[in-house]
Design an enzyme around this catalytic site. Sequence first.
Site, short mmCIF file in Angstrom:
data_model
loop_
_atom_site.label_atom_id
_atom_site.label_comp_id
_atom_site.label_asym_id
_atom_site.label_seq_id
_atom_site.Cartn_x
_atom_site.Cartn_y
_atom_site.Cartn_z
N ILE A 27 -0.48 -18.02 14.67
CA ILE A 27 0.49 -18.76 14.12
C ILE A 27 1.70 -19.15 15.28
O ILE A 27 2.72 -19.81 14.93
CB ILE A 27 1.33 -18.25 13.21
N GLY A 28 1.58 -18.69 16.28
CA GLY A 28 2.34 -18.89 17.61
C GLY A 28 1.82 -18.46 18.73
O GLY A 28 1.04 -17.20 18.72
N GLY A 30 3.13 -17.80 23.04
CA GLY A 30 4.28 -18.28 24.30
C GLY A 30 3.39 -17.64 25.71
O GLY A 30 2.05 -17.57 25.71
N VAL A 35 1.29 -14.54 18.41
CA VAL A 35 1.52 -14.15 17.18
C VAL A 35 0.46 -14.44 16.19
O VAL A 35 0.26 -15.61 16.25
CB VAL A 35 3.04 -14.44 16.80
N LYS A 50 2.25 -9.12 16.85
CA LYS A 50 2.71 -9.71 17.73
C LYS A 50 2.08 -8.99 19.02
O LYS A 50 2.28 -7.87 19.24
CB LYS A 50 4.14 -9.80 17.97
N ASP A 144 19.85 -13.43 22.22
CA ASP A 144 18.97 -14.67 22.13
C ASP A 144 19.00 -15.36 20.60
O ASP A 144 18.15 -15.71 20.23
CB ASP A 144 17.85 -14.37 22.73
#
Length: 259
Positions: A27-28, A30, A35, A50, A144
């Site tokens: 789903i993600g 980087g 993730v 993660k 952040d």
Amino acid sequence: ATRSSFASPRSSGVIERFGSCRVLEEIGSGAVCTVYRAVQEPLGRTVAVKALKPTIATTSPFASHLEHEAKVLGELSHPNVVSLLDFVKTEGELYLVLEYLDGRSLSELYARRKRQRPEAAAALGSEVARGLVHMHARGFVHRDIKPANILLSKAGEVMIVDFGIAQRERTLREDESLAAGGAAAFGTPAYMSPEQILGELVDARSDLFSLGVVLYQMVAGVRPFDDEDGGDGRTASQRIRRDPAKPLRSRSPDVPPAL
């Protein structure tokens, strides 16, 4: 976020499991982590995993940020802060098992609709602020806070995520963080407070500044220090350090005075 299978250099196939967690989809992704949505068996519970990318060694400085995030989340427990369910570190793997929120990030919401109703911004801001109160009371600064790190569920829940650069108040200067983990540890300039940009010691007020930028953007459709004409040639960091924020009413005249 991409939704695809993730080929692992550790094997010829795709990643199908992390311990008791059976992967459903990516789903993600980087530079450092991927993730996944997964099912934790035998509970049948949907979770988010993660995981450090298999191309990065578990002993690298980049891996230390993921381990640091687990330690921070281990001290937090609040409805507006993502819950850590498990943490696993072996010679070849490093991953967090996190509470899964069925929804999207605030940045995804912006992509669909630039301006939100003032009541919606106030409601969301209140939820994020409650999570920050919990975090700050335990001595942590997130550092952040930005739309991508605020998740909204379909049921209306609001959750703060990504604690990889969170720190104890007044214990670390930003320049020390840069030396330890590189620019990725620095935060997101467009949402950072002036003291964080300058590398000074930060406390809870820095997170509140970032939340203010997020709320302003929700109502006005742009951030308070954005150069809408794109003609002054300065970075967002330079404008935040040197310029006053443009009054919200100049961009959104109908905003309620109380907000």
